[in-house]
Design an enzyme around this catalytic site. Sequence first.
Site, mmCIF file in Angstrom:
data_model
loop_
_atom_site.group_PDB
_atom_site.id
_atom_site.type_symbol
_atom_site.label_atom_id
_atom_site.label_comp_id
_atom_site.label_asym_id
_atom_site.label_seq_id
_atom_site.Cartn_x
_atom_site.Cartn_y
_atom_site.Cartn_z
ATOM 1 N N THR A 66 0.827 -1.227 -0.094
ATOM 2 C CA THR A 66 -0.017 0.094 -0.133
ATOM 3 C C THR A 66 0.680 1.248 -0.021
ATOM 4 O O THR A 66 0.664 2.382 -0.686
ATOM 5 C CB THR A 66 -1.100 -0.036 1.067
ATOM 6 O OG1 THR A 66 -1.694 -1.223 1.039
ATOM 7 C CG2 THR A 66 -1.954 1.206 1.245
ATOM 8 N N SER A 95 10.089 -9.999 3.448
ATOM 9 C CA SER A 95 11.221 -9.352 3.620
ATOM 10 C C SER A 95 11.007 -8.296 4.863
ATOM 11 O O SER A 95 11.822 -8.333 5.931
ATOM 12 C CB SER A 95 12.132 -8.595 2.851
ATOM 13 O OG SER A 95 11.166 -7.407 2.240
ATOM 14 N N ASP A 96 9.741 -7.973 4.977
ATOM 15 C CA ASP A 96 9.366 -7.067 6.170
ATOM 16 C C ASP A 96 9.116 -7.783 7.373
ATOM 17 O O ASP A 96 9.469 -7.292 8.447
ATOM 18 C CB ASP A 96 8.094 -6.210 5.750
ATOM 19 C CG ASP A 96 7.005 -7.064 5.473
ATOM 20 O OD1 ASP A 96 7.221 -8.259 5.038
ATOM 21 O OD2 ASP A 96 5.709 -6.638 5.147
ATOM 22 N N THR A 155 -1.305 -3.993 4.835
ATOM 23 C CA THR A 155 -2.214 -4.480 3.925
ATOM 24 C C THR A 155 -2.820 -5.756 4.465
ATOM 25 O O THR A 155 -3.998 -6.068 4.240
ATOM 26 C CB THR A 155 -1.580 -4.585 2.473
ATOM 27 O OG1 THR A 155 -0.818 -3.344 2.185
ATOM 28 C CG2 THR A 155 -2.766 -4.962 1.541
#
Length: 256
Positions: free
Chosen positions: A10, A108-109, A132
Amino acid sequence: MLLTIDIGNTNVVWGLFEGSTLRGHWRLATESRRTDNEYGILLLNLLNNAGFTPEQITGCILSSVVPALTGTFDSLVQTYFHRTPVIVGPDTDSGLALRYANPKEIGSDRIVNAAAAYARYRSDLIIVDFGTATTFCAVTKSAEYLGGVIAPGLGISADALFSRTAKLPKVEIIRPKTVIGTDTIGGIQSGLLFGYVGLVDGIVRRMERELGRTSTVIATGGLATVIAQETETIQEVRPFLTLEGLELLYHRNRLT
């Protein structure tokens, strides 16, 4: 100064660190059709308005869950800042052992959040990221990333309710005055917020039962503050956890 970039579905969130201090942060809508030049000009304008120059950037790290934009931002950093960014992936040294069937599937986040939370708390952890999608990640006191849960985000749920019904309006996601809505908007807000609070508390408690122990529960992401204050399980909100994690991982993986 270190430029950190978190490319989400987002929003793209940018952070600028001097040492370990976050000096500035910005948020732009994610648009996969934008070019490196378009994003580059936007970022340069944001930096300039905040009193920073490209010459002050000495390093960069980025994480991305939008593959179409990973190369775009790699090119942007090299073109406008003359740096090669560290790109977070399953092979990045996060300080955690990834106990996942296929580590390449981990966003990866999620790795970045887990690394940042573990570095700060050094305990059994559940990290809840309200993006999101809403993700729940379990990390052990012995630095093992076990996996977690992926649920539709609150924004997705609100959009689905609006788009799939003929008469229900789109509403702002805020806390209603009462659980029992006395009008349609209040009823929708109650269902979205308190329904989601129940989802969060229910998943966290089931994760803890499966783990056989209680955990420190940390929240981050755009709607973390709104949701966390209504839950019984979230103990702390860290709105810049992902940017903090990127700063940490840069120094573990900096290019020479």
